[in-house]
Design an enzyme around this catalytic site. Structure first.
Site, PDB file in Angstrom:
ATOM      1  N   SER A   1      25.068  -5.308 -17.627  1.00 29.35           N
ATOM      2  CA  SER A   1      24.256  -4.104 -17.753  1.00 29.35           C
ATOM      3  C   SER A   1      25.059  -2.970 -18.369  1.00 29.35           C
ATOM      4  O   SER A   1      26.280  -2.872 -18.170  1.00 29.35           O
ATOM      5  CB  SER A   1      23.769  -3.672 -16.364  1.00 29.35           C
ATOM      6  OG  SER A   1      23.213  -2.380 -16.398  1.00 29.35           O
TER       7      SER A   1
ATOM      8  N   TYR B   1      24.750  -1.291  -7.843  1.00 28.87           N
ATOM      9  CA  TYR B   1      24.220  -2.215  -8.846  1.00 28.87           C
ATOM     10  C   TYR B   1      25.233  -2.400  -9.978  1.00 28.87           C
ATOM     11  O   TYR B   1      25.556  -3.531 -10.360  1.00 28.87           O
ATOM     12  CB  TYR B   1      22.901  -1.684  -9.402  1.00 28.87           C
ATOM     13  CG  TYR B   1      22.439  -2.409 -10.643  1.00 28.87           C
ATOM     14  CD1 TYR B   1      22.059  -3.749 -10.592  1.00 28.87           C
ATOM     15  CD2 TYR B   1      22.378  -1.759 -11.875  1.00 28.87           C
ATOM     16  CE1 TYR B   1      21.641  -4.422 -11.734  1.00 28.87           C
ATOM     17  CE2 TYR B   1      21.955  -2.421 -13.012  1.00 28.87           C
ATOM     18  CZ  TYR B   1      21.592  -3.748 -12.944  1.00 28.87           C
ATOM     19  OH  TYR B   1      21.190  -4.412 -14.065  1.00 28.87           O
TER      20      TYR B   1
END
Length: 335
Positions: free
Chosen positions: A127, A152
């Protein structure tokens, strides 16, 4: 070739499966179909693949060690594309254990399955969030990523390091793809394009964080899928020029690669909102709010590495992509 795609009922996963099938590959898709967002949306995505003779779907959680060992031992997969993960920056603040289970335990099961069963190449989703506190734009795979600002992001950075250890120890070719704000038809309800469109069409105000002073590298799903499938065909190899004295974070002396996969344009959030307003034919009521915890002010992808590797060239601007999303949304939700 025979592919395993995890997270196959997800947004990127569904269209990755469809493109692989279009190219004549065999595909096994798995997904745990959790309720982080609408299970019906996931099932409806899967319906797009119905009737494909070379496609098989099974409901499996990658965090289930026994199920994953059985899957790999029976699967005889050539390439694995791991898109299964607990996504979302803000939700990681509310429910951290979901991220540990899926993104850490689950990814370990994927790595072990590949290691023990002759998989030729593992491609996995990372990501743009891994860049964290780094403010040097555009983000490059040669930049350090050691200061994540959400759990995350930390789990995705852990995935990259875990993958490198398997490449180094076992010679497993691994490639990580840092996705930049993916949107398009059938997209996730927690993403900005979906949330803004839903509220504008319903005549409800939209929350605009950091008082609108955000920029994002919004990337259309078709461009993302082209990059994922293209990279899957180019197995990671050791970098002959890699130096342990001045290491390049994006490569290694092991068969390891990291790539940014984005649109290579940083779009102002307010321009993004105006584009959605135009596509919806309605003006948004804006509720300006301060910066959210775990968020970053701007993202912008340097895509030179993936362009050099497979000729990746994003083709879809927000002026083209947003109307396609809004058209799908209106049709799917009958609004």
């Amino acid at each position: 070739m025979k592919y395993l795609v995890t997270g196959a009922a997800g947004f990127i996963g569904t269209f990755t499966c469809r493109e692989l099938l279009r190219q004549g590959h065999q595909v096994k898709g798995i997904d745990n179909l959790n309720d982080y967002y609408s299970v019906q949306l996931k099932l409806d995505r899967q319906a797009l693949l119905k009737g494909q003779s070379d496609y098989e779907f099974e409901q499996i959680d990658i965090a289930n060690r026994d199920a994953m060992e059985k899957l790999f031992s029976e699967g005889d997969f050539d390439v694995v594309i791991n898109l299964a993960a607990q996504a979302g920056v803000r939700y990681s603040i509310e429910n951290p254990h979901a991220y540990a289970d899926s993104n850490l335990v689950g990814f370990t099961n994927v790595l072990e399955g590949c290691r023990h069963n002759g998989v030729k190449h593992l491609v996995y989703a990372s990501s743009s969030s891994v860049y964290g506190a780094n403010a040097q734009l555009p983000f490059s795979v040669e930049h350090g990523c050691d200061h994540p600002i959400s759990l995350y992001a930390a789990t995705k950075r852990c995935n990259e390091m875990m993958a490198h250890s398997y490449a180094h120890l076992y010679g497993l070719p691994v490639t990580g793809l840092r996705f930049f704000t993916v949107y398009g038809p059938w997209g996730r309800p927690d993403m900005a394009a979906f949330r803004f469109t839903k509220r504008i069409l319903a005549g409800e105000p939209i929350d605009v964080f950091n008082n609108g002073v955000h920029r994002r590298d919004f990337t259309f799903v078709d461009d993302i899928v082209a990059g994922v499938v293209g990279i899957s065909e180019k197995s990671a190899a050791p970098d002959e020029n890699w130096s342990a004295v001045s290491p390049n974070p994006g490569t290694s002396e092991a068969p390891y690669r990291i790539y940014n996969i984005g649109n290579n344009q940083s779009v102002a959030l307010m321009d993004f909102i105006r584009t959605i307003e135009k596509a919806c034919g309605k003006e948004a009521e804006l509720n300006y709010l301060p910066m959210q915890a775990g968020d970053v002010e701007a993202t912008y992808a340097n895509i030179d590495a993936i362009k050099d590797a497979v000729g990746f060239e994003p083709k879809t601007s927000i002026d083209e992509g947003i109307p396609k999303f809004v058209e799908w949304y209106r049709e799917y939700y009958q609004v």
